[in-house]
Design a protein around this motif. Structure first.
Motif, PDB file in Angstrom:
ATOM      1  N   LEU A 128       0.812  -1.218   0.000  1.00  0.00           N
ATOM      2  CA  LEU A 128       0.000   0.000   0.000  1.00  0.00           C
ATOM      3  C   LEU A 128       0.844   1.268   0.000  1.00  0.00           C
ATOM      4  O   LEU A 128       0.575   2.196  -0.773  1.00  0.00           O
ATOM      5  CB  LEU A 128      -0.929   0.002   1.211  1.00  0.00           C
ATOM      6  N   GLY A 129       1.862   1.330   0.871  1.00  0.00           N
ATOM      7  CA  GLY A 129       2.583   2.600   0.967  1.00  0.00           C
ATOM      8  C   GLY A 129       3.947   2.540   1.602  1.00  0.00           C
ATOM      9  O   GLY A 129       4.518   3.578   1.935  1.00  0.00           O
ATOM     10  N   GLY A 130       4.501   1.348   1.776  1.00  0.00           N
ATOM     11  CA  GLY A 130       5.757   1.230   2.506  1.00  0.00           C
ATOM     12  C   GLY A 130       7.009   1.433   1.698  1.00  0.00           C
ATOM     13  O   GLY A 130       8.100   1.538   2.271  1.00  0.00           O
ATOM     14  N   VAL A 131       6.917   1.465   0.364  1.00  0.00           N
ATOM     15  CA  VAL A 131       8.091   1.648  -0.485  1.00  0.00           C
ATOM     16  C   VAL A 131       7.764   2.690  -1.559  1.00  0.00           C
ATOM     17  O   VAL A 131       6.608   3.081  -1.748  1.00  0.00           O
ATOM     18  CB  VAL A 131       8.530   0.313  -1.144  1.00  0.00           C
ATOM     19  N   PHE A 132       8.795   3.112  -2.285  1.00  0.00           N
ATOM     20  CA  PHE A 132       8.618   4.176  -3.272  1.00  0.00           C
ATOM     21  C   PHE A 132       7.561   3.830  -4.311  1.00  0.00           C
ATOM     22  O   PHE A 132       6.716   4.659  -4.665  1.00  0.00           O
ATOM     23  CB  PHE A 132       9.951   4.482  -3.955  1.00  0.00           C
ATOM     24  N   THR A 133       7.603   2.600  -4.829  1.00  0.00           N
ATOM     25  CA  THR A 133       6.678   2.241  -5.913  1.00  0.00           C
ATOM     26  C   THR A 133       5.358   1.683  -5.398  1.00  0.00           C
ATOM     27  O   THR A 133       4.602   1.086  -6.167  1.00  0.00           O
ATOM     28  CB  THR A 133       7.323   1.207  -6.856  1.00  0.00           C
ATOM     29  N   ALA A 134       5.059   1.874  -4.116  1.00  0.00           N
ATOM     30  CA  ALA A 134       3.779   1.428  -3.574  1.00  0.00           C
ATOM     31  C   ALA A 134       2.639   2.290  -4.116  1.00  0.00           C
ATOM     32  O   ALA A 134       2.844   3.356  -4.698  1.00  0.00           O
ATOM     33  CB  ALA A 134       3.817   1.468  -2.043  1.00  0.00           C
ATOM     34  N   ARG A 135       1.444   1.839  -3.894  1.00  0.00           N
ATOM     35  CA  ARG A 135       0.256   2.451  -4.516  1.00  0.00           C
ATOM     36  C   ARG A 135       0.113   3.937  -4.178  1.00  0.00           C
ATOM     37  O   ARG A 135      -0.167   4.758  -5.057  1.00  0.00           O
ATOM     38  CB  ARG A 135      -0.997   1.695  -4.080  1.00  0.00           C
ATOM     39  N   LEU A 136       0.251   4.274  -2.912  1.00  0.00           N
ATOM     40  CA  LEU A 136      -0.045   5.640  -2.499  1.00  0.00           C
ATOM     41  C   LEU A 136       0.913   6.639  -3.140  1.00  0.00           C
ATOM     42  O   LEU A 136       0.495   7.696  -3.635  1.00  0.00           O
ATOM     43  CB  LEU A 136       0.015   5.742  -0.972  1.00  0.00           C
ATOM     44  N   ASN A 137       2.196   6.328  -3.147  1.00  0.00           N
ATOM     45  CA  ASN A 137       3.172   7.244  -3.731  1.00  0.00           C
ATOM     46  C   ASN A 137       3.037   7.327  -5.244  1.00  0.00           C
ATOM     47  O   ASN A 137       3.170   8.407  -5.833  1.00  0.00           O
ATOM     48  CB  ASN A 137       4.588   6.816  -3.352  1.00  0.00           C
ATOM     49  N   MET A 138       2.762   6.194  -5.867  1.00  0.00           N
ATOM     50  CA  MET A 138       2.578   6.213  -7.313  1.00  0.00           C
ATOM     51  C   MET A 138       1.371   7.061  -7.700  1.00  0.00           C
ATOM     52  O   MET A 138       1.364   7.698  -8.753  1.00  0.00           O
ATOM     53  CB  MET A 138       2.404   4.788  -7.844  1.00  0.00           C
TER      54      MET A 138
ATOM     55  N   GLU B  45      -7.684   4.735  -1.701  1.00  0.00           N
ATOM     56  CA  GLU B  45      -6.616   3.729  -1.756  1.00  0.00           C
ATOM     57  C   GLU B  45      -6.651   2.826  -0.524  1.00  0.00           C
ATOM     58  O   GLU B  45      -6.554   1.597  -0.624  1.00  0.00           O
ATOM     59  CB  GLU B  45      -5.248   4.407  -1.864  1.00  0.00           C
ATOM     60  N   ILE B  46      -6.775   3.439   0.662  1.00  0.00           N
ATOM     61  CA  ILE B  46      -6.793   2.645   1.891  1.00  0.00           C
ATOM     62  C   ILE B  46      -8.053   1.798   1.959  1.00  0.00           C
ATOM     63  O   ILE B  46      -8.018   0.603   2.314  1.00  0.00           O
ATOM     64  CB  ILE B  46      -6.692   3.567   3.130  1.00  0.00           C
ATOM     65  N   GLY B  47      -9.203   2.408   1.601  1.00  0.00           N
ATOM     66  CA  GLY B  47     -10.464   1.683   1.649  1.00  0.00           C
ATOM     67  C   GLY B  47     -10.517   0.518   0.673  1.00  0.00           C
ATOM     68  O   GLY B  47     -10.937  -0.591   1.030  1.00  0.00           O
ATOM     69  N   ASP B  48     -10.079   0.748  -0.554  1.00  0.00           N
ATOM     70  CA  ASP B  48     -10.109  -0.316  -1.565  1.00  0.00           C
ATOM     71  C   ASP B  48      -9.187  -1.470  -1.180  1.00  0.00           C
ATOM     72  O   ASP B  48      -9.504  -2.643  -1.413  1.00  0.00           O
ATOM     73  CB  ASP B  48      -9.695   0.237  -2.933  1.00  0.00           C
ATOM     74  N   TYR B  49      -8.059  -1.143  -0.586  1.00  0.00           N
ATOM     75  CA  TYR B  49      -7.092  -2.184  -0.211  1.00  0.00           C
ATOM     76  C   TYR B  49      -7.574  -2.937   1.030  1.00  0.00           C
ATOM     77  O   TYR B  49      -7.566  -4.173   1.076  1.00  0.00           O
ATOM     78  CB  TYR B  49      -5.733  -1.556   0.035  1.00  0.00           C
ATOM     79  N   GLY B  50      -7.988  -2.185   2.063  1.00  0.00           N
ATOM     80  CA  GLY B  50      -8.404  -2.836   3.297  1.00  0.00           C
ATOM     81  C   GLY B  50      -9.664  -3.671   3.149  1.00  0.00           C
ATOM     82  O   GLY B  50      -9.801  -4.727   3.780  1.00  0.00           O
ATOM     83  N   SER B  51     -10.579  -3.230   2.309  1.00  0.00           N
ATOM     84  CA  SER B  51     -11.842  -3.955   2.135  1.00  0.00           C
ATOM     85  C   SER B  51     -11.706  -5.169   1.233  1.00  0.00           C
ATOM     86  O   SER B  51     -12.607  -6.013   1.168  1.00  0.00           O
ATOM     87  CB  SER B  51     -12.899  -3.024   1.542  1.00  0.00           C
ATOM     88  N   GLY B  52     -10.594  -5.258   0.515  1.00  0.00           N
ATOM     89  CA  GLY B  52     -10.414  -6.352  -0.425  1.00  0.00           C
ATOM     90  C   GLY B  52     -10.955  -6.054  -1.806  1.00  0.00           C
ATOM     91  O   GLY B  52     -10.898  -6.896  -2.703  1.00  0.00           O
ATOM     92  N   LYS B  53     -11.481  -4.837  -1.996  1.00  0.00           N
ATOM     93  CA  LYS B  53     -12.011  -4.467  -3.309  1.00  0.00           C
ATOM     94  C   LYS B  53     -10.910  -4.475  -4.361  1.00  0.00           C
ATOM     95  O   LYS B  53     -11.138  -4.924  -5.503  1.00  0.00           O
ATOM     96  CB  LYS B  53     -12.667  -3.089  -3.233  1.00  0.00           C
ATOM     97  N   VAL B  54      -9.736  -3.971  -3.987  1.00  0.00           N
ATOM     98  CA  VAL B  54      -8.572  -3.998  -4.887  1.00  0.00           C
ATOM     99  C   VAL B  54      -7.420  -4.646  -4.117  1.00  0.00           C
ATOM    100  O   VAL B  54      -6.547  -3.969  -3.574  1.00  0.00           O
ATOM    101  CB  VAL B  54      -8.186  -2.584  -5.356  1.00  0.00           C
ATOM    102  N   PRO B  55      -7.401  -5.954  -4.031  1.00  0.00           N
ATOM    103  CA  PRO B  55      -6.397  -6.635  -3.210  1.00  0.00           C
ATOM    104  C   PRO B  55      -5.017  -6.610  -3.866  1.00  0.00           C
ATOM    105  O   PRO B  55      -4.872  -6.231  -5.035  1.00  0.00           O
ATOM    106  CB  PRO B  55      -6.937  -8.065  -3.132  1.00  0.00           C
ATOM    107  N   ALA B  56      -4.043  -7.043  -3.113  1.00  0.00           N
ATOM    108  CA  ALA B  56      -2.682  -7.123  -3.632  1.00  0.00           C
ATOM    109  C   ALA B  56      -2.619  -8.105  -4.787  1.00  0.00           C
ATOM    110  O   ALA B  56      -3.206  -9.190  -4.740  1.00  0.00           O
ATOM    111  CB  ALA B  56      -1.724  -7.549  -2.523  1.00  0.00           C
ATOM    112  N   THR B  57      -1.905  -7.716  -5.814  1.00  0.00           N
ATOM    113  CA  THR B  57      -1.745  -8.587  -6.975  1.00  0.00           C
ATOM    114  C   THR B  57      -0.547  -9.510  -6.778  1.00  0.00           C
ATOM    115  O   THR B  57       0.333  -9.232  -5.955  1.00  0.00           O
ATOM    116  CB  THR B  57      -1.533  -7.756  -8.243  1.00  0.00           C
ATOM    117  N   PRO B  58      -0.473 -10.589  -7.524  1.00  0.00           N
ATOM    118  CA  PRO B  58       0.716 -11.446  -7.443  1.00  0.00           C
ATOM    119  C   PRO B  58       2.010 -10.685  -7.743  1.00  0.00           C
ATOM    120  O   PRO B  58       3.046 -10.953  -7.117  1.00  0.00           O
ATOM    121  CB  PRO B  58       0.431 -12.527  -8.504  1.00  0.00           C
TER     122      PRO B  58
END
Length: 952
Positions: A777-787, A833-846
């Protein structure tokens, strides 16, 4: 204890301190003179036919190679009307190249690169990364692709994107208290037309004026191999370096050889003064001189002058201003060398209520005394030892800021001699007091300029009138340069890395000291330094039910005198030994640390033992430090980030929770004012004791040696009375709906957005999965939030999420400083971003899961390069009660991470239970935030107390 005490009681306590005798009668171990062991960075060098200079340093301590490129171009080379170009281009070169489109960080994150970044200053632009040895081809392919194959990847969209990011970086700098100082100093100390007259970030007008043609011309002018130094340091040899440098860089044609600007110190002819107002809590006083450029012998001597005046805790101005007269909370002196001129400055943070003129008088008095008499023998010896110790600590690192690769590149770029550091070390080692006095008088006797930043209403600095740049006429490329044929097929894309070296975490050795403390040792003999950390329970949370700030305050006071050494004498002794002693607390624990030169290990451990066993806790020093803390709290409230971190934890946990306090650990004005000597003694007696403590040692020592020296100085140490134990941290129910809190910062050019929530403890069985899921979600440079907010929208310089370590429920925090006209839009995106990730609406991809797994496991050789990296890992194991094989257990969990596990962990992130804190100009942010109807909106002050909303 009452907030005040009678004069009789105060006198009795002071007398008891004065009569304290050492716990042991052992003689003081004497410091040894500068070690005969040579401290060096051996290297080999060659130059490719196209002019690329390559330096090679072999260091096999870790299976990594530091790749460091220095382009000899900075803001000094920018034409009139194009300020900020060098820095803008640094950003553009991170945005992909012709054969590697997309984010430059992506392949590096996948191989576990560490210490990866780029920087621009007045004189150079550098790019650096540490990569596993097996990923060296990939790194060199990437660096050579952006050197030789960049322009086709830069279009108007890319330019606009990175221009927006840079402009938000500029806003972020200016949004801080004292944020105008650097630009004011540059404009004042160097006249119009001087290459240093403007600050490296540039002007908004010039950044807006940058065109694609300007960008392309700038690249063709400066970013060629003949204007670059490449350093390869670490697990590599000369033959390998030559083969790979030739293969990846040899085909790139040279660019024109541009003339470097002439050295121009621009020493002012008269003293000057500039006073400005800012939204600050106390006066900053700074006095500047223009002095010789880096590489000059006089510049080396001025480094010592800075140290003696105000560069150390026991320096002359620290003694006068901080300790004796207590007119300043801090004072420091710095000699900053650049290519065309140096800058020497003395800076003091004036205590609230003190007339700055009094501080100026003392600075002048101490300066004149030094220029007249020179330093004393003891002062000079301490300065020399500290200089050498600082160099030794810096070159423990292969790459990164200030590491060995940086030292070699800097010397090669500016001095034309990669070994110029040897000359400086020799100069410092053999200099006399008379020579320091003469050089100090020569340069600090010149006119200077005083800058005063005082509390008031900040006025926009304003930009100098825009100018049309002159037509740049490029010289022809030097005929001596040629290229070689390359067999690299760049159309195949970034080279794949097939294998990776295992973690190089050292074998841990164990023992038990006579005092009951557990000893853990990790041997590292590559640098003559030993790092020791005594680990205790009793962090900020132990303040619960008492006076907030006590834990951190008590730990800091350990370094303010011990035994028969008062504060200044204690600090001087540490400097004499080249030792660094620190202590501090975190949420659930505390530690006292020593970094010692191997040659002075015994004497340094003796001082360390006195610090822990015999702290003086002088009442007068308590009051002095208390004043500094109160100033620091006011500073925290003035800085947007710290202001948010002060109020967010009580909002998340509630005031009646052990974690419901400012996470800065500084407490409140009321609580700190009430702390007395007995509070510190009580804390020491309860928490700073050996029976349940652990000593971690990483560095140039053996187990037998460390048991001997630690038992010698700590063996008879015993706690008295009953020791305290950690309390059970109660669970907190998350809010059922989002809440929004606004803090007003009138005139702010950015809004700082924080979103907080609670997730399970670091000891939870799913803690590793939670950390990995956060990285998606946001722990590295290329994570969702920063991108999203930086790279796509370019509304922010950076947007991230992080998890604070805690034995109870730990806070999840998302942070984004954004341009103030995009606060509502940014808030919406963060919530989505937080809502979609936490709810599973947009889960982590492989793909995302594979990236965080690879980044974690493959980065460990680089993460464990330094003693501090190893020590930090062991410290976490200690405080989290991990088994001795925790690293193997953890790595197995990382390797087994899946998208489904990421989805399960992400359920801890509930957008409907977030607490938002937004710091910005209320007149610009309140209406758009309220219009979102995200949750109940409350305007609070910097103490977290509700205040009336602004009039509509």
């Amino acid at each position: 204890m009452n907030a005040t005490m009678s004069g009789t009681r105060l006198f009795a306590l002071a007398l008891s301190v004065a009569l304290i005798s050492p716990v042991t009668a052992e003689p003081i171990v004497q410091a040894k003179p500068a070690s005969a062991v040579t401290v060096d960075i051996p290297y080999q060098a060659f130059t490719l036919p196209n002019g690329l200079r390559v330096l090679v340093h072999t260091d096999r301590k870790a299976p990594i190679v530091a790749v460091n490129l220095w382009y000899h171009v900075g803001s000094k080379d920018e034409p009139v009307g194009r300020t900020g170009f060098a820095h803008l281009f640094e950003h553009l070169m991170f945005n992909g190249s012709e054969n590697a489109p997309g984010e430059y960080f992506t392949p590096f994150e996948s191989v576990g690169a560490t210490d990866m970044n780029g920087t621009t200053n007045s004189d150079r632009t550098n790019y650096f990364e540490n990569v596993p040895t097996t990923a060296l081809d990939m790194a060199l392919w990437m660096e050579s692709d952006r050197m030789g194959h960049l322009l086709g990847a830069i279009d108007q969209k890319t330019l606009d994107e990175q221009r927006g990011v840079v402009q938000n970086e500029k806003r972020q700098m200016e949004n801080q208290p004292y944020g105008q100082l650097n630009e004011v100093v540059a404009r004042t100390m160097f006249p119009v037309g001087h290459p240093y007259h403007h600050f490296a970030i540039g002007s908004m007008n010039d950044l807006n004026a940058a065109s694609l043609d300007d960008v392309r011309t700038w690249f063709r002018t400066w970013y060629g191999p003949n204007n670059t130094v490449l350093v390869l340091a670490g697990d590599i040899d000369l033959a390998t370096a030559r083969e790979k440098a030739t293969r990846y860089f040899g085909h790139i044609p040279a660019t024109p050889t541009m003339t470097q600007p002439k050295v121009d110190l621009a020493v002012p002819s008269n003293n000057g003064r500039t006073e400005i107002e800012d939204k600050v809590s106390q006066v900053l006083l700074q006095r500047n001189w223009n002095v010789p450029q880096s590489g000059e012998r006089d510049a080396d001597l001025l480094d010592l002058t800075a140290y003696i005046l105000a560069g150390s805790a026991s320096s002359r101005l620290a003694e006068r201003l901080v300790h004796q007269d207590q007119l300043a909370d801090s004072v420091n002196a710095t000699n900053y060398g650049s290519q065309l001129a140096g800058s020497f400055f003395i800076r003091a943070m004036v205590r609230p209520g003190v007339d700055p003129a009094r501080v100026e008088v003392i600075i002048e008095e101490e300066l004149k005394r030094l220029l007249m008499d020179g330093p004393g023998a003891d002062e000079l010896a301490r300065a020399k030892t500290s200089y050498r110790a600082s160099f030794v600590r810096g070159i423990e690192r292969i790459g990164g800021f200030g590491g060995k690769a940086d030292v070699l590149a800097s010397c090669a770029t500016f001095a034309g001699d990669p070994a110029c550091f040897r000359k400086s070390l020799d100069t410092i080692a053999n200099i006399t007091s008379a020579e320091v006095r003469a050089v100090s008088a020569k340069w600090l006797g010149n006119p200077s300029h005083t800058f005063l930043i005082k509390p008031g209403d900040r006025k926009p600095l304003g930009e100098e009138a825009p100018a049309v740049p002159a037509l740049l006429r490029l010289p022809a490329v030097d005929a001596r340069y040629s290229t070689s044929t390359s067999d690299v097929d760049r159309l195949q894309g970034v080279p794949q890395v097939g294998s990776f070296p295992p973690s190089n975490f050292p074998v841990l050795q164990y023992a038990t000291l006579k005092n009951g403390s557990k000893l853990i040792l990790a041997e590292r003999h590559d640098t003559p330094i030993v790092h020791i950390s005594y680990e205790f329970a009793g962090g900020y949370s132990s303040d619960y039910g008492g006076k907030l700030g006590t834990a951190n305050f008590a730990n800091q006071m350990l370094g303010e005198g011990a035994g028969d050494l008062n504060s200044l004498a204690f600090k001087a002794r540490a400097e004499e030994l080249g030792a660094e002693l620190t202590a501090g607390a975190t949420l659930d624990s505390s530690s006292a640390s020593l970094s010692a030169l191997t040659e002075n290990l015994d004497a340094s451990v003796q001082l360390f033992a006195r610090m822990l066993r015999e702290p003086r806790f002088d009442s007068a020093e308590i009051e002095r430090v208390k004043g500094q803390w109160l100033s620091a709290i006011a500073q925290e409230k003035a800085f947007p980030q710290a202001a948010a971190l002060r109020v967010l934890p009580p909002l998340l946990y509630g005031d009646a929770h052990p974690y419901g306090m400012p996470f800065t650990g500084s407490g409140t004005e009321v609580s700190v004012a009430a702390i007395g000597r007995q509070d510190l003694l009580n804390y020491q007696g309860k928490w700073l004791r050996p029976e349940q403590a652990t000593v971690i040692v990483v560095g140039d020592a053996t187990l037998e040696q460390m048991v001997t020296v630690l038992d010698r100085h700590f063996g008879s140490w015993k706690g008295e009375g009953a020791a305290s134990t950690r309390m059970e941290v109660p669970q907190v129910t998350r809010p059922s709906a989002p809440r929004v809190f606004l803090i007003d910062k009138p005139g702010a050019v950015q809004a700082n957005i924080y979103a907080g929530g609670l997730v399970p403890s670091v000891k939870d069985p799913g803690a590793v999965q939670m950390a990995l899921s956060n990285n998606v979600l946001g722990g590295v440079f290329t994570a969702r939030l920063n991108m999203n907010l930086r790279e796509d929208k370019h509304w922010s310089y950076g947007a991230y999420t992080f998890l604070t370590s805690a034995l109870g429920q730990r806070p999840f925090v998302a942070i984004a400083p954004v341009q103030i006209d995009k606060v509502a839009e940014s808030l919406t995106e963060m919530n989505r971003e937080i809502g979609d990730y936490g709810s599973g609406k947009v889960p982590a991809t492989p793909t995302e899961v594979a990236k965080v797994i690879h980044s974690d496991l493959r980065s460990q050789p680089g993460a464990f390069e330094t003693a501090e990296g190893v020590l930090g890992t062991i410290r976490n194991m200690v405080h989290e009660d991990r088994p001795d094989n925790w690293l193997q257990v953890r790595n197995a969990q990382v390797a087994a991470f899946t998208p489904e596990l990421a989805k399960v962990a992400a359920k801890n992130l509930d957008a409907n239970g977030l607490t938002w804190v937004i710091v910005g100009d209320l007149s610009k942010i309140e209406a758009p935030v309220r219009a979102l109807r995200l949750g109940e909106v409350t305007v609070i002050d910097t103490d977290g107390k509700p205040i009336a909303a602004m009039d509509k």
